[in-house]
Design a protein around this motif. Structure first.
Motif, short mmCIF file in Angstrom:
data_model
loop_
_atom_site.label_atom_id
_atom_site.label_comp_id
_atom_site.label_asym_id
_atom_site.label_seq_id
_atom_site.Cartn_x
_atom_site.Cartn_y
_atom_site.Cartn_z
N SER A 3 -6.07 7.03 -0.27
CA SER A 3 -5.20 5.93 -0.68
C SER A 3 -5.09 5.85 -2.20
N HIS A 60 -5.24 1.21 3.82
CA HIS A 60 -6.16 0.50 2.94
C HIS A 60 -7.36 1.37 2.59
N THR A 69 0.82 -1.22 0.00
CA THR A 69 0.00 0.00 0.00
C THR A 69 0.86 1.27 0.00
#
Length: 144
Positions: free
Chosen positions: A40, A35, A30
């Motif tokens: 993100s 997440h 990531t």
């Protein structure tokens, strides 16, 4: 020492963090973004002060207060201040040099506060009705 042998001090330079380059880097998968969610994703954006749709703080608080910018350019001078000046002819430049008004001031007005017992001539400086009466009673004049 030669120019080609100059180097930065030890520890002054370090490699740029390479995110998303595998699990061993500590910033794989990531890439430190966590997440899911808007932040993100590539192009994830929200404007400053955005609170996810909740009414933002700057809109929840009441609007109050205002400071007029014209206060910077207009000034009041007391009759008692004119009494202390040496010059008989008083204009805006004289008031600025004496430190009675600020450097940015464009308009000055004499107000009837204090005593005036000597003759003064005002040029380019306005005066209230009471101040004008006091100046003329002392033998002076107001030429606006």
């Amino acid at each position: 020492m030669q120019l080609n042998s100059i180097k930065p001090a030890a520890g002054a330079k370090h490699a740029k963090r390479r995110v998303g380059r595998g699990i061993g880097s500590g910033l794989g998968k990531t890439a430190g973004r966590g997440h899911k969610g808007q932040k993100s994703r590539a192009g994830g954006y929200h404007k400053v002060g955005f609170e996810g749709g909740q009414m933002p703080l700057q809109r929840r608080l009441p609007k109050r207060g205002f400071k007029s910018q014209s206060l910077k350019f207009n000034a009041e001078v007391r009759l008692g201040d004119l009494q202390r000046l040496e010059s008989a002819e008083i204009d805006l430049l004289t008031l600025k040099q004496a430190g009675l008004v600020g450097e940015l001031v464009r308009n000055a007005k004499v107000i009837a506060a204090g005593e005036l017992s000597r003759k003064v001539v005002l040029k380019g400086v306005s005066a209230t009705a009471g101040a004008k009466k006091a100046i003329e009673a002392a033998g002076g004049s107001v030429a606006e």
